[in-house]
Structures are given as structure tokens and as C-alpha cells.
Write an enzyme that holds these catalytic residues in place. Structure first.
Site, short mmCIF file in Angstrom:
data_model
loop_
_atom_site.label_atom_id
_atom_site.label_comp_id
_atom_site.label_asym_id
_atom_site.label_seq_id
_atom_site.Cartn_x
_atom_site.Cartn_y
_atom_site.Cartn_z
N ASP A 220 55.51 62.85 16.47
CA ASP A 220 55.77 63.88 15.49
C ASP A 220 54.39 64.38 15.01
O ASP A 220 53.37 63.69 15.21
CB ASP A 220 56.57 63.29 14.33
CG ASP A 220 56.80 64.28 13.21
OD1 ASP A 220 57.15 65.44 13.49
OD2 ASP A 220 56.62 63.90 12.03
N ASP B 109 53.60 66.57 11.67
CA ASP B 109 53.33 66.62 10.24
C ASP B 109 53.52 65.25 9.59
O ASP B 109 54.56 64.61 9.74
CB ASP B 109 54.28 67.62 9.56
CG ASP B 109 54.08 69.03 10.10
OD1 ASP B 109 53.12 69.24 10.85
OD2 ASP B 109 54.90 69.91 9.75
#
Length: 266
Positions: free
Chosen positions: A11, A13
Site C-alpha cells: 500500500d 499512503d
């Protein structure tokens, strides 16, 4: 039977970088005349809520609606140019040192690194290139006559991330049972469950509970690092060229970018 290599799925963020990658560009977008000062303040507030409250489903839905409406009517070429020109200034200071080290370790072990993000391709693609990612999967907004319509063409979120990983594994030949995944959010549990080695990174409260219940390792990243001191960065013109690949956009389908040609390890 041919050897199937593992991969590492990240991922973006709050896993690789310390903020929402899309919201981080609010000020450059204002300077470029795309959004008003009021919108910048709304973005700053959304960033604060995102960081403090975590990225649960309701927060992500609000962020999706906010960004898609905000981007409606923007000139695509202008967005690409602003991102290319401000990328290092905006992103460089907020990359986690620990994440950069992990990416390096996976590459040294011969694993492809794939960034899987709900943020938009116009941001995720160039960041992936900066980090030396082999591919990215990201959200894509619809474009008509060179402008964003405000409609989301593809939303890389929750179960859709896991589906994209499985499809990519089928296409490229990754062994998901031997693969790794990293995320901070409860919404990414399907992505984490899709691999044999899931890791919770700076997890929100709900993901921490799931990680503890499943015996998943929990990692804490705390040290943003000047990326230029860790990785050789491509020149700005290369980044701008990368943005032109495949209709890169602010928030909305899947874009898989080969950011760096690399032979798979044994």
C-alpha cells in the site's frame, strides 16, 4: 513446472509515505490554478482527519467523493505537468526510511515490488518510478476531451485490490503463497489475506486487532527520509514521460507500469 517467483505488494499512503499522496499535492495544484485556497484548506482538513482517524470505509468514501468532485474539469496535461515538476519536493520528505529499506531488501532477494494504492495513477505512477517499483496498481478517473469528468473509471479499493493482485499474479506468474503484502488500513485486509506473508504497518486500531488475531507481524515506521539520499532518482523529463503512459489520472482503473526493467531473480 516452471518456477513461480514471489512478489512484494505495498500500500502507499501511511505505509510507504507518511501522508495521503493525493492530498499532499493540494498546494501545488493551487499554485497551478486548479483549486482555490478554500479547497486547499478542505484538503488540509481531510488530511488531518485521515491521519488521525484512520482510513476506515466511511473516511475512504468521503475522500473518494471529495477528490472526484474536486478534479472534475481539470486539464489532464496540466495535472501531469504539475505532478512531474513538484514530485520530488512534495514526496521526498515524507517517504519512510524503513519502507525504502524493505523495498531494497525485496529487490535484492529477486522479488518484484508492486505498489497497490487507492490514490490516483497520476500520483502513484511517478512515485512508483521514484521508488524503483516494478509495477503499480492505482485508481483512475475518467477523461473526456483532455479533462477529468469527475467520474471514477476504476477504484482500487478494498476487495478490488485483492482481485487486482490475483489477476496480476495470474498474468505475470507470481506465487502469492510465497509473496508479501504491507498495509496500514483495515480496508486492505483482503489484500493482506491474498498473500502468504501479510504485514500490518502502522496499523489503525481495527487492523491491529485483525493482525493480532491472525498472528500477522506488526511493523512501526517512524522515520521519514530524504529519498534522494537513499535512491538514485530519475531526471524530471523521465518522470514526465512516465506520466504520459496509459492516460495517467488523478483518482480513478488499474494502471500497471513497468517503472524499471529488471530480470526476475531465481
Amino acid at each position: 513446472m516452471a518456477h513461480r517467483p514471489p512478489a512484494a505488494f505495498f500500500d502507499l499512503d501511511k505505509t510507504i509515505i507518511a501522508k495521503s499522496s493525493t492530498l499532499a499535492f493540494s498546494k501545488p495544484f493551487q499554485a497551478g490554478g486548479l483549486i482555490s485556497r478554500r479547497a486547499v484548506l478542505r484538503s488540509a482538513y481531510a488530511q488531518f482527519v485521515y491521519l488521525v482517524g484512520g482510513a476506515d470505509h466511511d473516511q475512504m468514501e468521503k475522500l473518494r467523493q471529495f477528490m472526484s468532485q474536486l478534479c472534475a474539469g481539470w486539464d489532464v496535461a496540466t495535472v501531469r505537468e504539475i505532478v512531474a515538476e513538484t514530485l520530488h519536493h512534495v514526496v521526498d520528505p515524507i517517504v519512510y526510511d524503513e519502507a525504502v529499506s524493505l523495498i531494497e531488501e525485496h529487490h535484492l532477494a529477486g522479488r518484484d515490488v508492486v505498489i497497490v494504492s487507492t490514490s490516483g495513477t497520476e500520483v502513484v505512477g511517478p512515485i512508483g518510478e521514484m521508488l524503483g517499483a516494478d509495477r503499480v496498481v492505482a485508481t483512475r478517473l475518467a477523461i473526456e476531451d483532455g479533462r477529468y469528468t469527475g467520474e471514477i473509471e476504476y477504484y482500487a479499493y478494498a476487495e478490488e485490490k485483492a482481485k487486482a493482485i490475483r489477476e496480476l499474479a495470474e498474468e505475470v506468474g507470481y506465487d502469492l503463497e510465497r509473496s508479501y503484502a504491507y498495509s496500514d488500513s483495515i480496508t486492505d485486509v483482503p489484500m493482506l489475506e491474498a498473500v502468504g506473508h501479510p504485514f500490518a504497518v502502522n496499523p489503525d486500531r481495527e487492523l491491529r486487532k485483525v493482525a493480532e488475531a491472525n498472528g500477522w507481524p506488526v511493523l512501526v515506521f517512524t522515520k521519514p527520509v530524504a529519498l534522494q539520499s537513499r535512491l538514485p532518482l530519475p531526471p524530471a523529463k523521465q518522470t514526465l514521460a512516465a506520466l504520459a503512459v496509459g492516460g495517467v489520472v488523478a483518482v480513478g482503473g488499474v494502471l500497471w507500469v513497468n517503472a524499471r526493467k529488471r530480470r526476475l531473480g531465481a
